[in-house]
Design a protein around this motif. Structure first.
Motif, short mmCIF file in Angstrom:
data_model
loop_
_atom_site.label_atom_id
_atom_site.label_comp_id
_atom_site.label_asym_id
_atom_site.label_seq_id
_atom_site.Cartn_x
_atom_site.Cartn_y
_atom_site.Cartn_z
N ALA A 156 -56.87 -7.38 -24.24
CA ALA A 156 -57.35 -7.41 -22.85
C ALA A 156 -58.79 -7.92 -22.78
O ALA A 156 -59.14 -8.70 -21.89
CB ALA A 156 -57.25 -6.02 -22.23
N ALA A 157 -59.61 -7.49 -23.73
CA ALA A 157 -61.00 -7.93 -23.75
C ALA A 157 -61.11 -9.42 -24.02
O ALA A 157 -61.87 -10.14 -23.35
CB ALA A 157 -61.78 -7.14 -24.80
N TRP A 158 -60.36 -9.92 -24.99
CA TRP A 158 -60.43 -11.34 -25.33
C TRP A 158 -59.87 -12.22 -24.22
O TRP A 158 -60.42 -13.29 -23.92
CB TRP A 158 -59.69 -11.61 -26.64
N LEU A 159 -58.79 -11.79 -23.59
CA LEU A 159 -58.23 -12.57 -22.47
C LEU A 159 -59.20 -12.59 -21.29
O LEU A 159 -59.32 -13.61 -20.60
CB LEU A 159 -56.88 -11.99 -22.05
N THR A 160 -59.87 -11.47 -21.05
CA THR A 160 -60.86 -11.43 -19.97
C THR A 160 -62.03 -12.36 -20.28
O THR A 160 -62.52 -13.07 -19.39
CB THR A 160 -61.37 -9.99 -19.76
N LEU A 161 -62.45 -12.38 -21.53
CA LEU A 161 -63.53 -13.29 -21.93
C LEU A 161 -63.09 -14.74 -21.75
O LEU A 161 -63.87 -15.57 -21.27
CB LEU A 161 -63.92 -13.03 -23.38
N ALA A 162 -61.85 -15.05 -22.13
CA ALA A 162 -61.34 -16.42 -21.96
C ALA A 162 -61.32 -16.80 -20.49
O ALA A 162 -61.65 -17.94 -20.12
CB ALA A 162 -59.94 -16.53 -22.56
N SER A 163 -60.93 -15.86 -19.63
CA SER A 163 -60.92 -16.12 -18.19
C SER A 163 -62.33 -16.36 -17.67
O SER A 163 -62.57 -17.27 -16.86
CB SER A 163 -60.28 -14.94 -17.46
N LEU A 164 -63.28 -15.56 -18.13
CA LEU A 164 -64.69 -15.72 -17.73
C LEU A 164 -65.19 -17.10 -18.11
O LEU A 164 -65.79 -17.81 -17.28
CB LEU A 164 -65.52 -14.63 -18.41
N LEU A 165 -64.95 -17.50 -19.36
CA LEU A 165 -65.42 -18.80 -19.82
C LEU A 165 -64.70 -19.93 -19.11
O LEU A 165 -65.30 -20.98 -18.82
CB LEU A 165 -65.23 -18.91 -21.34
N GLY A 166 -63.42 -19.72 -18.82
CA GLY A 166 -62.66 -20.75 -18.12
C GLY A 166 -63.24 -21.05 -16.74
O GLY A 166 -63.36 -22.21 -16.33
N TYR A 167 -63.62 -19.99 -16.02
CA TYR A 167 -64.17 -20.18 -14.68
C TYR A 167 -65.63 -20.63 -14.73
O TYR A 167 -66.02 -21.60 -14.06
CB TYR A 167 -64.07 -18.88 -13.88
N ALA A 168 -66.44 -19.94 -15.53
CA ALA A 168 -67.88 -20.20 -15.52
C ALA A 168 -68.26 -21.49 -16.23
O ALA A 168 -69.20 -22.18 -15.80
CB ALA A 168 -68.62 -19.03 -16.17
#
Length: 299
Positions: A120-132
């Motif tokens: 969950a943490a890594w997927l959230t980080l990937a989502s953050l980087l994808g958007y930002a």
């Protein structure tokens, strides 16, 4: 008098930092994350996952939103919708905002690692980087399909909520993600039509700017048909029941009606009204999923 002035300044500063996190967007994201959590289990969601999992997702999403403000602050200053944002007006400096974004992201990651699971943490980080990084830093200025490609990051919250509870990825949360992915283009392109002149002034290649309003309206209609079809899939795979099916059909039919109204150009302010309806649509669709889920459990 001095104390009062100081209190007012402090309150305004607090609101500036809150605005940087795009709280209205965060609320909608958290609703879809919550639904993902509750759909993932037939038992109740553990309180620590429910509270700290969503808080972690919210903090990471807020950090990504702050980066968006920083990267876009010169563009924001040119647009009527965004020119009063804190960084665009100089109330918060870009350097301080980046530090705030890092603090939010690290805090969110720490909570997810401590109270949910590493996936969950890594997927959230990937989502953050994808958007930002990918969307805000590159796609937004590179292609009129920016919102389509970048929509994957914004579609992640129900998947993140599901994985926070289960610790693994399965077809159901990917389908929830697909619904938001299909919803994003008609949702955002309606706003882009309404703000077409501002995007053109800021030299952002949104679809109405590069291909014209008629082309964009046609694609809003097409994507809304895709959205309707995708929204029925939870019923098809027996993830939901009849209540959800009826809600999905009714909400989707209304979305299609607005899309055709926009395409025909028969009503004033159709673009912004379509945009507003799209927000209610996603909120109500996910609430219908949640209600239907607990209805099925009690049958």
């Amino acid at each position: 008098m001095t104390v009062l002035i100081g209190e007012r300044h402090h309150q305004a500063l607090w609101r500036d930092y809150l605005e940087l996190t795009k709280p209205k967007v965060l609320v909608l994201m958290l609703i879809t994350s919550l639904v993902g959590m509750f759909l993932a289990t037939r038992a109740g969601v553990a309180w620590h996952v429910l509270v700290f999992g969503n808080l972690g997702i919210a903090l990471c999403a807020g950090g990504a939103a702050v980066v968006n403000h920083v990267v876009d602050h010169k563009i924001d200053a040119l647009m009527a919708r965004t020119h009063k944002r804190p960084i665009a007006q100089g109330r918060v400096s870009p350097v301080v905002a980046i530090a705030f974004a890092v603090l939010l992201a690290l805090s969110g990651q720490a909570l997810l690692l401590a109270f949910t699971n590493a996936l969950a943490a890594w997927l959230t980080l990937a989502s953050l980087l994808g958007y930002a990084v990918i969307y805000t830093g590159f796609l937004k200025r590179a292609t009129p399909q920016n919102i389509v490609i970048g929509g994957l990051a914004g579609a992640a919250p129900p998947l993140l909520g599901w994985v926070a509870v289960t610790g693994h990825v399965s077809a159901e949360p990917l389908l929830l993600m697909l619904i938001i992915f299909a919803w994003t283009p008609p949702h955002f392109w309606a706003l882009a039509i309404h703000r077409k002149e501002e995007y053109a002034k800021a030299d952002i290649p949104m679809l109405p700017v590069t291909h014209g309003e008629h082309y964009t309206k046609l694609h809003i209609v097409l994507y809304t048909f895709v959205l309707l079809a995708v929204s029925l899939m939870p019923y098809v795979i027996h993830m939901s029941g009849l209540l959800y099916l009826l809600c999905a059909l009714g909400l989707g039919a209304r979305f299609l009606q607005w899309a055709f109204v926009l395409y025909r150009g028969t009503r004033p302010h159709a673009a912004i009204n379509t945009f507003k309806y799209s927000i209610y649509y996603l909120f109500l669709l996910f609430i219908a999923l949640l209600v239907d889920h607990y209805l099925l459990l009690n049958l």
